[in-house]
Scaffold this active site. Structure first.
Site, PDB file in Angstrom:
ATOM      1  N   ASN A  12       5.301  70.635  59.269  1.00  0.00           N
ATOM      2  CA  ASN A  12       6.621  70.041  59.424  1.00  0.00           C
ATOM      3  C   ASN A  12       7.716  71.095  59.587  1.00  0.00           C
ATOM      4  O   ASN A  12       8.824  70.941  59.099  1.00  0.00           O
ATOM      5  CB  ASN A  12       6.931  69.094  58.264  1.00  0.00           C
ATOM      6  CG  ASN A  12       8.136  68.198  58.484  1.00  0.00           C
ATOM      7  OD1 ASN A  12       8.861  67.908  57.552  1.00  0.00           O
ATOM      8  ND2 ASN A  12       8.360  67.736  59.696  1.00  0.00           N
ATOM      9  N   SER A  16       6.788  68.721  64.717  1.00  0.00           N
ATOM     10  CA  SER A  16       7.363  67.434  64.313  1.00  0.00           C
ATOM     11  C   SER A  16       8.882  67.463  64.163  1.00  0.00           C
ATOM     12  O   SER A  16       9.544  66.507  64.576  1.00  0.00           O
ATOM     13  CB  SER A  16       6.681  66.876  63.057  1.00  0.00           C
ATOM     14  OG  SER A  16       6.765  67.755  61.972  1.00  0.00           O
TER      15      SER A  16
END
Length: 163
Positions: A12, A16
């Protein structure tokens, strides 16, 4: 109730958050920001609390996207509040479907590049983390291309909820 989309990659901090920023911009451009919520997470918690990778931030800002982000790990309990979980590669897709508490939750998981007809037989957005800056640029190009089809699919769902 808003339609909720969550993009998921490994940590992350690269793919993303990039997908989250690009798709949020597309949602705003389409005037759907009151109807669609966009966020992101990682399959692992290694970078929880960290900002996005500086190379991700640089590429996003160079192309006019926002880059405010704090990494977090995806939790199985989130499936109940999400409408769509968008995996950035096949490994994430498998991990998320295994994590899903129900078959209905597993059905919410899709690959980002499945929304890009030009992706062909290559469904994954490659991880740019260990590479050079051009990998981040390539990642952005793939995310932007897939966001067109993803927006159309989400718009169809949102309009179906409003009607």
């Amino acid at each position: 109730m808003p339609y909720r989309v969550c993009f998921v990659c490994t940590g992350n901090i690269c793919r993303s958050p990039m997908a989250e920023s690009v798709f949020r911009a597309r949602v705003e451009e389409a005037g759907l920001d009151q109807l669609v919520e966009v966020d992101s997470a990682g399959t692992g918690g290694w970078h929880e609390g960290d900002g996005a990778d500086p190379r991700t931030v640089a590429v996003l800002e160079a192309h006019g996207y926002g880059s405010d982000h704090t990494a977090r790990q995806f939790q199985a309990s989130w499936f109940s509040r999400l409408d769509l979980v968008v995996a950035l590669d096949s490994g994430h897709l498998k991990a998320l479907r295994r994590l899903a508490p129900t078959p209905e939750d597993a059905d919410k998981v899709r690959l980002l590049r499945s929304y890009d007809p030009a992706a062909g037989d290559d469904p994954d957005v490659p991880d740019p983390y260990y590479g050079r800056m051009d990998g981040f640029e390539e990642c952005l190009e793939m995310v932007e291309a897939a966001s067109v089809g993803l927006l159309a699919a989400v718009q169809e769902q949102v309009e179906g909820q409003v009607s």
